[in-house]
Scaffold this motif. Structure first.
Motif, PDB file in Angstrom:
ATOM      1  N   THR A  77       0.416  -1.265  -0.069  1.00  0.00           N
ATOM      2  CA  THR A  77       0.008   0.222   0.188  1.00  0.00           C
ATOM      3  C   THR A  77       0.739   0.982  -0.275  1.00  0.00           C
ATOM      4  OG1 THR A  77      -1.452   0.763   1.004  1.00  0.00           O
ATOM      5  CG2 THR A  77      -0.338   0.060   2.672  1.00  0.00           C
ATOM      6  N   TYR A  78       0.123   2.707  -0.761  1.00  0.00           N
ATOM      7  CA  TYR A  78       0.817   3.405  -0.510  1.00  0.00           C
ATOM      8  C   TYR A  78       0.379   4.446   0.299  1.00  0.00           C
ATOM      9  CZ  TYR A  78       2.871   8.530  -2.306  1.00  0.00           C
ATOM     10  OH  TYR A  78       3.519   9.302  -2.074  1.00  0.00           O
ATOM     11  N   ARG A  79       1.137   4.751   1.602  1.00  0.00           N
ATOM     12  CA  ARG A  79       0.684   5.987   2.643  1.00  0.00           C
ATOM     13  C   ARG A  79      -0.828   5.563   3.111  1.00  0.00           C
ATOM     14  NH1 ARG A  79       2.015  12.472  -0.061  1.00  0.00           N
ATOM     15  NH2 ARG A  79       4.228  11.820   0.377  1.00  0.00           N
ATOM     16  N   ASN A  83      -5.271   2.771   0.061  1.00  0.00           N
ATOM     17  CA  ASN A  83      -4.248   2.700  -1.451  1.00  0.00           C
ATOM     18  C   ASN A  83      -4.021   1.367  -1.423  1.00  0.00           C
ATOM     19  OD1 ASN A  83      -5.291   4.805  -2.279  1.00  0.00           O
ATOM     20  ND2 ASN A  83      -3.163   6.176  -0.575  1.00  0.00           N
ATOM     21  N   GLU A  85      -3.232  -2.424  -3.393  1.00  0.00           N
ATOM     22  CA  GLU A  85      -2.659  -2.860  -4.068  1.00  0.00           C
ATOM     23  C   GLU A  85      -2.420  -4.735  -3.481  1.00  0.00           C
ATOM     24  OE1 GLU A  85       0.472  -1.337  -6.359  1.00  0.00           O
ATOM     25  OE2 GLU A  85      -0.782   1.002  -6.776  1.00  0.00           O
ATOM     26  N   THR A  90       2.943  -4.470  -7.162  1.00  0.00           N
ATOM     27  CA  THR A  90       2.872  -2.996  -6.777  1.00  0.00           C
ATOM     28  C   THR A  90       4.007  -2.316  -7.217  1.00  0.00           C
ATOM     29  OG1 THR A  90       2.470  -2.066  -4.889  1.00  0.00           O
ATOM     30  CG2 THR A  90       3.487  -4.440  -5.039  1.00  0.00           C
ATOM     31  N   SER A  91       4.361  -0.835  -6.811  1.00  0.00           N
ATOM     32  CA  SER A  91       5.712  -0.678  -6.912  1.00  0.00           C
ATOM     33  C   SER A  91       6.527  -0.565  -5.780  1.00  0.00           C
ATOM     34  CB  SER A  91       5.966   0.554  -7.933  1.00  0.00           C
ATOM     35  OG  SER A  91       5.327   1.602  -7.443  1.00  0.00           O
ATOM     36  N   TYR A  92       6.306  -0.754  -4.842  1.00  0.00           N
ATOM     37  CA  TYR A  92       6.219  -0.283  -3.319  1.00  0.00           C
ATOM     38  C   TYR A  92       6.501  -0.988  -2.621  1.00  0.00           C
ATOM     39  CZ  TYR A  92       2.266   2.310  -4.583  1.00  0.00           C
ATOM     40  OH  TYR A  92       0.578   3.300  -5.490  1.00  0.00           O
ATOM     41  N   ARG A  94       8.047  -0.305   1.041  1.00  0.00           N
ATOM     42  CA  ARG A  94       8.972   0.235   1.785  1.00  0.00           C
ATOM     43  C   ARG A  94       7.248  -0.464   2.637  1.00  0.00           C
ATOM     44  NH1 ARG A  94      11.812   3.070   4.286  1.00  0.00           N
ATOM     45  NH2 ARG A  94      10.280   3.896   4.920  1.00  0.00           N
ATOM     46  N   ASN A  95       6.690  -1.796   2.672  1.00  0.00           N
ATOM     47  CA  ASN A  95       5.786  -2.848   2.970  1.00  0.00           C
ATOM     48  C   ASN A  95       5.163  -3.894   2.466  1.00  0.00           C
ATOM     49  OD1 ASN A  95       3.283  -1.465   1.963  1.00  0.00           O
ATOM     50  ND2 ASN A  95       3.696  -0.037   2.455  1.00  0.00           N
ATOM     51  N   SER A 125      10.336  -7.174  -0.286  1.00  0.00           N
ATOM     52  CA  SER A 125       8.643  -6.159  -1.293  1.00  0.00           C
ATOM     53  C   SER A 125       8.848  -7.082  -2.046  1.00  0.00           C
ATOM     54  CB  SER A 125       9.538  -5.230  -0.721  1.00  0.00           C
ATOM     55  OG  SER A 125      10.873  -5.023  -1.900  1.00  0.00           O
TER      56      SER A 125
END
Length: 186
Positions: A77-79, A83, A85, A90-92, A94-95, A125
């Motif tokens: 997810t982003y933030r 959000n 995915e 995904t390109s995130y 950080r989690n 990730s």
């Protein structure tokens, strides 16, 4: 002739395996890695009986020491949790999001896990490990609030359990109490 065919099949497979890059550094390794075993139970937060995603989501474990959690990597997810995915595209980094199942997921079914260091991101990730999508992982960290929900942070180490099915963990059978209910005779 059959032996020759077998050699022709196994030789390329052996060559591909031999070319795979392995990281033998001490980063992310702990003493517990030496005696690593697959879990045999759940609900205790240990490496042999890790908490499940539901254990962390439904019960307040905030403030507890480090624990082990098992689940399937289902996205990132982003933030915010709005959000999410649920894809390996995904390109995130950080989690990751863990779930106890890979079917019919909603934002309330997933546990956000913070990957705070580059080493953790490269190891867990989805942009770095797309083959981990819908695969089982065990992570050691602290149950803390993350994205305004129960989550797992301060990850210390973890293990991929490729092909492992969480449902295959068979806790010790509980004793059954037999109750007989009879209707009154008329």
């Amino acid at each position: 002739m059959k032996l020759r065919s077998l050699i022709l099949v196994l030789l390329p497979a052996a060559m591909l395996t031999a070319c795979e890059k392995y990281d033998f550094s001490d980063a992310g390794q702990t003493e517990s890695d030496e005696a690593w075993q697959r879990p045999t139970d759940t609900g205790q937060g240990t490496s042999t009986a890790p908490y499940t995603v539901e254990d962390i989501l439904w019960y307040d474990h905030e403030g507890e020491d480090e624990c082990w959690v098992i689940g399937y990597v289902v996205g990132a997810t982003y933030r915010t949790m709005e959000n999410i995915e649920l894809t390996n595209e995904t390109s995130y980094t950080r989690n990751i999001l863990l779930a106890s199942d890979t079917i019919g997921l909603t934002p309330w079914d997933v546990l956000p896990v913070e990957l705070s260091t580059t080493a953790l991101q490269k190891q867990f990730s989805l942009p770095y490990r797309p083959e981990g999508f819908h695969q089982c992982v065990m992570l050691q960290g602290r149950p803390l609030t993350y994205f305004n929900t129960n989550g797992l942070r301060e990850i210390r180490t973890g293990h991929w359990l490729f092909g492992f099915n969480i449902r295959s963990i068979h806790p010790t059978p509980q004793e059954w109490t037999e109750v007989v209910i009879s209707s009154p005779e008329r």
